[in-house]
Design a protein around this motif. Structure first.
Motif, short mmCIF file in Angstrom:
data_model
loop_
_atom_site.label_atom_id
_atom_site.label_comp_id
_atom_site.label_asym_id
_atom_site.label_seq_id
_atom_site.Cartn_x
_atom_site.Cartn_y
_atom_site.Cartn_z
N CYS A 14 -92.98 1.23 6.89
CA CYS A 14 -92.68 -0.21 6.74
C CYS A 14 -93.79 -0.95 6.03
O CYS A 14 -93.71 -2.18 5.89
CB CYS A 14 -92.47 -0.81 8.11
N CYS A 17 -98.86 0.31 8.09
CA CYS A 17 -100.10 1.09 8.12
C CYS A 17 -101.02 0.65 6.98
O CYS A 17 -102.24 0.57 7.16
CB CYS A 17 -99.79 2.58 8.02
N GLU A 58 -98.81 7.14 4.53
CA GLU A 58 -97.98 6.40 5.49
C GLU A 58 -96.53 6.83 5.35
O GLU A 58 -96.04 7.01 4.24
CB GLU A 58 -98.07 4.90 5.20
N ASP A 85 -97.85 6.69 13.01
CA ASP A 85 -96.89 7.50 13.76
C ASP A 85 -95.73 8.01 12.91
O ASP A 85 -95.19 9.09 13.20
CB ASP A 85 -96.33 6.68 14.93
N CYS A 86 -95.30 7.27 11.90
CA CYS A 86 -94.18 7.78 11.08
C CYS A 86 -94.60 9.05 10.37
O CYS A 86 -93.82 10.00 10.27
CB CYS A 86 -93.73 6.72 10.08
N CYS A 147 -99.04 2.80 15.69
CA CYS A 147 -97.95 2.14 14.96
C CYS A 147 -98.21 0.64 14.90
O CYS A 147 -97.64 -0.12 15.65
CB CYS A 147 -96.62 2.44 15.64
S1 SF4 Z 1 -96.30 3.91 11.91
FE1 SF4 Z 1 -95.48 1.88 12.47
S2 SF4 Z 1 -96.62 0.47 11.14
FE2 SF4 Z 1 -96.85 2.53 10.22
S3 SF4 Z 1 -95.15 2.71 8.75
FE3 SF4 Z 1 -94.42 3.54 10.70
S4 SF4 Z 1 -93.36 1.81 11.70
FE4 SF4 Z 1 -94.67 0.95 10.08
#
Ligand code: SF4
Length: 177
Positions: A14, A17, A58, A85-86, A147
């Motif tokens: 998204c 990160c 990311e 986390d993604c 996240c």
């Molecule tokens: S880990 Fe969280 S902040 Fe990072 S890209 Fe995934 S959803 Fe977005």
């Protein structure tokens, strides 16, 4: 000593990160004194360069294009960091996995109340059946969960790499992996 060549890559995430990386605020100047950002959504380079020291990635791998980019980046980078986390687990993009790609597209673009139901395919990368974390495709050297991961954590990791104090990590081990 030459500067560390750092890249960042945005796959199926998204951008949170990357925002966290920017949240290191004025400490970015400290990092910038010792590293060059040679490729990133934050800079204007169009092609991923050869011989990058460290790449922070990311997002999950959700499309054929994501996978191709990840494999190219792995080949050209010494040390690969799964950032957030993604990238580490699949996280939000992986929420579609129990449904499957085709059923998910049907649910969103045909069965939801929309004006002109149709599944967009033109000029779009083909979805993988599942959204998966980076290590399912290539060797990952460092996992930074969260996240997003805290800015302090990202800064600490990069500062340790610059200082050469990150235990057991060598920047030149993975070229061509
Ligand atoms: S880990 Fe969280 S902040 Fe990072 S890209 Fe995934 S959803 Fe977005």
């Amino acid at each position: 000593m030459s500067k560390l060549r750092l890249a960042t890559l945005w796959l199926d995430g998204c951008s949170g990160c990357h925002m966290s990386l920017l949240d290191t605020d004025e400490r970015l100047l400290e990092l910038a004194a010792q590293m060059d950002i040679v490729y990133s959504p934050l800079v204007d380079t169009k092609q991923f360069p050869e011989r990058v020291d460290v790449v922070c990635i990311e997002g999950a791998v959700s499309t054929e294009e994501d996978e191709a980019r990840l494999r190219l980046v792995r080949q050209r980078s010494g040390l690969l960091i799964a950032m957030g986390d993604c990238a580490v687990t699949g996280n939000v993009p992986a929420m579609r996995n129990p449904l499957g790609a085709e059923a998910m597209l049907r649910a969103v673009y045909r069965e939801s109340p929309v004006l002109a139901p149709q599944i967009p395919i033109e000029d779009l990368p083909r979805l993988h059946g599942h959204a998966l974390p980076l290590h399912r495709f290539v060797p990952v050297d460092l996992f930074i969960p969260g996240c997003p991961p805290a800015a302090d954590t990202l800064f600490a990791a990069l500062a340790a790499l610059i200082a050469g104090t990150a235990d057991g990590l060598r920047l030149d081990t993975r070229f061509g992996a």
